[in-house]
Design an enzyme around this catalytic site. Structure first.
Site, PDB file in Angstrom:
ATOM      1  N   CYS A 279      57.262 -27.488  19.135  1.00  0.00           N
ATOM      2  CA  CYS A 279      58.560 -28.037  18.715  1.00  0.00           C
ATOM      3  C   CYS A 279      59.412 -28.602  19.843  1.00  0.00           C
ATOM      4  CB  CYS A 279      59.349 -26.976  17.951  1.00  0.00           C
ATOM      5  SG  CYS A 279      58.593 -26.638  16.361  1.00  0.00           S
TER       6      CYS A 279
HETATM    7  P1  NAD Z   1      50.579 -27.741  11.378  1.00  0.00           P
HETATM    8  O1  NAD Z   1      49.879 -28.845  12.073  1.00  0.00           O
HETATM    9  O2  NAD Z   1      50.291 -26.321  11.754  1.00  0.00           O
HETATM   10  O3  NAD Z   1      50.322 -27.867   9.805  1.00  0.00           O
HETATM   11  C1  NAD Z   1      50.409 -29.055   9.087  1.00  0.00           C
HETATM   12  C2  NAD Z   1      49.371 -29.007   7.959  1.00  0.00           C
HETATM   13  O4  NAD Z   1      49.598 -30.090   7.062  1.00  0.00           O
HETATM   14  C3  NAD Z   1      47.929 -29.124   8.424  1.00  0.00           C
HETATM   15  O5  NAD Z   1      47.210 -28.005   7.951  1.00  0.00           O
HETATM   16  C4  NAD Z   1      47.449 -30.434   7.762  1.00  0.00           C
HETATM   17  O6  NAD Z   1      46.081 -30.368   7.385  1.00  0.00           O
HETATM   18  C5  NAD Z   1      48.358 -30.518   6.564  1.00  0.00           C
HETATM   19  N1  NAD Z   1      48.532 -31.861   5.969  1.00  0.00           N
HETATM   20  C6  NAD Z   1      48.807 -33.022   6.601  1.00  0.00           C
HETATM   21  N2  NAD Z   1      48.951 -34.014   5.695  1.00  0.00           N
HETATM   22  C7  NAD Z   1      48.769 -33.474   4.467  1.00  0.00           C
HETATM   23  C8  NAD Z   1      48.789 -33.989   3.131  1.00  0.00           C
HETATM   24  N3  NAD Z   1      49.048 -35.280   2.868  1.00  0.00           N
HETATM   25  N4  NAD Z   1      48.531 -33.146   2.124  1.00  0.00           N
HETATM   26  C9  NAD Z   1      48.275 -31.844   2.369  1.00  0.00           C
HETATM   27  N5  NAD Z   1      48.248 -31.297   3.605  1.00  0.00           N
HETATM   28  C10 NAD Z   1      48.491 -32.104   4.638  1.00  0.00           C
HETATM   29  O7  NAD Z   1      52.132 -28.049  11.540  1.00  0.00           O
HETATM   30  P2  NAD Z   1      53.350 -26.974  11.627  1.00  0.00           P
HETATM   31  O8  NAD Z   1      53.409 -26.353  12.955  1.00  0.00           O
HETATM   32  O9  NAD Z   1      53.313 -26.123  10.410  1.00  0.00           O
HETATM   33  O10 NAD Z   1      54.594 -27.973  11.544  1.00  0.00           O
HETATM   34  C11 NAD Z   1      54.945 -28.648  10.337  1.00  0.00           C
HETATM   35  C12 NAD Z   1      56.314 -29.276  10.520  1.00  0.00           C
HETATM   36  O11 NAD Z   1      57.304 -28.255  10.713  1.00  0.00           O
HETATM   37  C13 NAD Z   1      56.447 -30.196  11.731  1.00  0.00           C
HETATM   38  O12 NAD Z   1      57.316 -31.241  11.407  1.00  0.00           O
HETATM   39  C14 NAD Z   1      57.073 -29.303  12.778  1.00  0.00           C
HETATM   40  O13 NAD Z   1      57.781 -30.027  13.739  1.00  0.00           O
HETATM   41  C15 NAD Z   1      57.997 -28.455  11.933  1.00  0.00           C
HETATM   42  N6  NAD Z   1      58.332 -27.141  12.485  1.00  0.00           N
HETATM   43  C16 NAD Z   1      57.362 -26.386  13.092  1.00  0.00           C
HETATM   44  C17 NAD Z   1      57.700 -25.135  13.578  1.00  0.00           C
HETATM   45  C18 NAD Z   1      56.671 -24.292  14.286  1.00  0.00           C
HETATM   46  O14 NAD Z   1      57.061 -23.328  14.936  1.00  0.00           O
HETATM   47  N7  NAD Z   1      55.396 -24.569  14.172  1.00  0.00           N
HETATM   48  C19 NAD Z   1      59.010 -24.637  13.467  1.00  0.00           C
HETATM   49  C20 NAD Z   1      59.951 -25.413  12.809  1.00  0.00           C
HETATM   50  C21 NAD Z   1      59.601 -26.666  12.332  1.00  0.00           C
END
Ligand code: NAD
Length: 445
Positions: A279
């Site tokens: 992030c």
């Molecule tokens: P991640 O990469 O762990 O997970 C994203 C998932 O989405 C993947 O499993 C991918 O296969 C899936 N995906 C992508 N396109 C798709 C679709 N069209 N249909 C179904 N599945 C699909 O990402 P994350 O760490 O969970 O982050 C997600 C969002 O949240 C980002 O914008 C990130 O900046 C935000 N965020 C993350 C955190 C953190 O600590 N990881 C905290 C706050 C906010």
């Protein structure tokens, strides 16, 4: 409520299982069928403290995963988009996953009834939810946002390693969007009615998310800059400097004569190897790129990012100061995760440290209590050795670098005493007592 969560990564799974725990009926969707199969078999594709217990409690009951987005959306009242928003090469964010999801959801809305709400939980720049996401939903559905369906944003503030607790006992809930979306989000969070709520428009909540992360990154780079100056001047210990600063009433909030309470922000004012993870680096870079595009460059944040990029090199400089040229030295790097209690290695400072050590010709061995050797595939060229066992990792080392504040590394002094060896220990997290080690070098000291 019947809830569809798109994207079953860190945020999607924590959100989906957290909402199931709050009593909702949740379907998590992912493109990756191996992830979906693992989840339905009761195995988590990620490591996150406490999440496995929730999976065990709710799989086969209020929680399931699927690759069938259309069925999951049409069977729900609200869809939360939790897909990734990675960095582009120019630092801006790649919203293509969010946009692709919006098109797929829009197609389902076109064939369905009225009143469904689509909420962007992924981190996106101000103007994304009420701009491209709304346009794509309307285009694909042939229906009108705010009338036939609702659109809103509800960014996630969870911290990896404590994400379950953050979700179930949040410090705030931030929601924005049209009236339909706001009403649906209020209903979604009725189980957390005591939590402070900010309800506003989508752009403002998108800005809240970026501003929060930019503020934390600024605190980290500020303290690293002060620590680096202290180390250069000599005779200054940044841990004591920050302890003195933290006792200010402005930070403790203590009334005269009352016991000071350590403010949570103090954790971001500890010198270290710099911020990493999925992030802060990405969000700071995205805000910088957006500022440049908008003709409002963010000069302070530019410096925050520059200080952070240099910080891992400080660990290697400390080693060289103590050992001289590193060629031929056996160096143990402790920690690959960007922070403890998670297996997330995205933008971990461990990688620049490893790259510099390998380039300097050191014989490097890596240990992490949770992250496996596979994470080393990220390194561009040479791969260092990997050791599962902490004692074996540090046994023959002439230098040790602590990159992640894993609690097991508190045992390093005792293990070294047992082995009878005295390597230089570079404490990148200032977690050890310097007097417990014969040769200690800490960041900011
Ligand atoms: P991640 O990469 O762990 O997970 C994203 C998932 O989405 C993947 O499993 C991918 O296969 C899936 N995906 C992508 N396109 C798709 C679709 N069209 N249909 C179904 N599945 C699909 O990402 P994350 O760490 O969970 O982050 C997600 C969002 O949240 C980002 O914008 C990130 O900046 C935000 N965020 C993350 C955190 C953190 O600590 N990881 C905290 C706050 C906010």
């Amino acid at each position: 409520m019947r809830v569809c969560v798109i994207g079953s990564g860190y945020v999607g799974l924590v959100t989906g299982l957290g909402l199931a725990e709050l009593g909702h009926d949740v379907t998590c969707v992912d493109l990756d069928s191996r992830k979906v199969d693992a989840i339905n078999d009761g195995r988590l594709p990620i490591f996150e403290a406490g999440l496995e217990d929730l999976l065990r409690s709710h799989t086969g009951g209020r929680f399931r995963a699927t690759t069938d987005l259309a069925a999951a959306v049409s069977g729900s009242a609200i869809t939360l988009i939790c897909v990734g928003t990675p960095s582009r090469d120019d630092g801006g964010i790649d919203t293509s996953f969010v946009e692709a999801a919006a098109i797929e959801i829009g197609a389902v809305l076109g064939a369905g009834g009225r009143g469904h709400c689509v909420i962007v939980k992924s981190t996106v720049l101000p103007g994304t939810t009420d701009g491209p996401v709304t346009d794509l939903l309307e285009g694909a559905s042939g229906k009108r946002a705010g009338i036939d369906f609702g659109v809103g944003a509800n960014p996630e503030f969870l911290t990896e390693g404590q994400a379950v607790d953050d979700f179930l006992r949040p410090d705030r809930i931030v929601i924005g969007g049209d009236d339909l979306a706001l009403a649906a989000l209020r209903e979604l969070y009725t189980g957390l009615a005591d939590v402070p709520l900010v309800a506003t428009n989508a752009r403002t909540v998108e800005m809240i998310k970026y501003t929060s992360n930019a503020m934390l990154a600024t605190a980290i780079s500020f303290s690293n800059e002060i620590a680096n100056l202290g180390a250069a001047l000599g005779g200054i210990d940044t841990v004591d400097v920050m302890r003195g600063v933290h006792l200010s009433r402005y930070l403790t909030g203590a009334a005269a004569g009352a016991e000071p309470v350590r403010a949570g922000i103090a954790a971001f004012f500890e010198a270290g190897c710099g911020y990493g993870g999925s992030c802060l680096p990405k969000d700071v870079a995205a805000l910088l790129a957006r500022g440049r595009e908008a003709g409002t460059p963010l000069r302070l944040l530019e410096a925050v990012a520059a200080v952070n990029a240099d910080q891992p090199a400080r660990l290697v400089e400390l080693l060289e100061r103590e050992l001289g040229p590193l060629r031929g030295h056996r160096i143990a790097v402790l920690g690959l995760a960007f922070k403890p209690d998670t297996d997330d290695v995205r933008c971990s400072p461990a990688f620049p440290v490893l790259t510099s050590l390998l380039a300097a010709g050191a014989d490097v061995v890596v240990h992490d209590p949770v992250v496996g050797a596979g994470a080393l595939d990220e390194l561009p060229a040479e791969r260092p050795a990997y050791e599962n066992d902490l004692t074996a990792a540090i046994k023959d080392a002439t230098g040790i670098v602590i990159v992640t504040r894993w609690s097991v590394y508190a045992d390093v002094p005792e293990i070294l005493a047992g082995l009878g060896t005295s390597p230089v220990v570079v404490d990148g997290r200032r977690m050890l007592d310097p007097s417990a080690l014969p040769r200690y070098a800490g960041i900011g000291r």
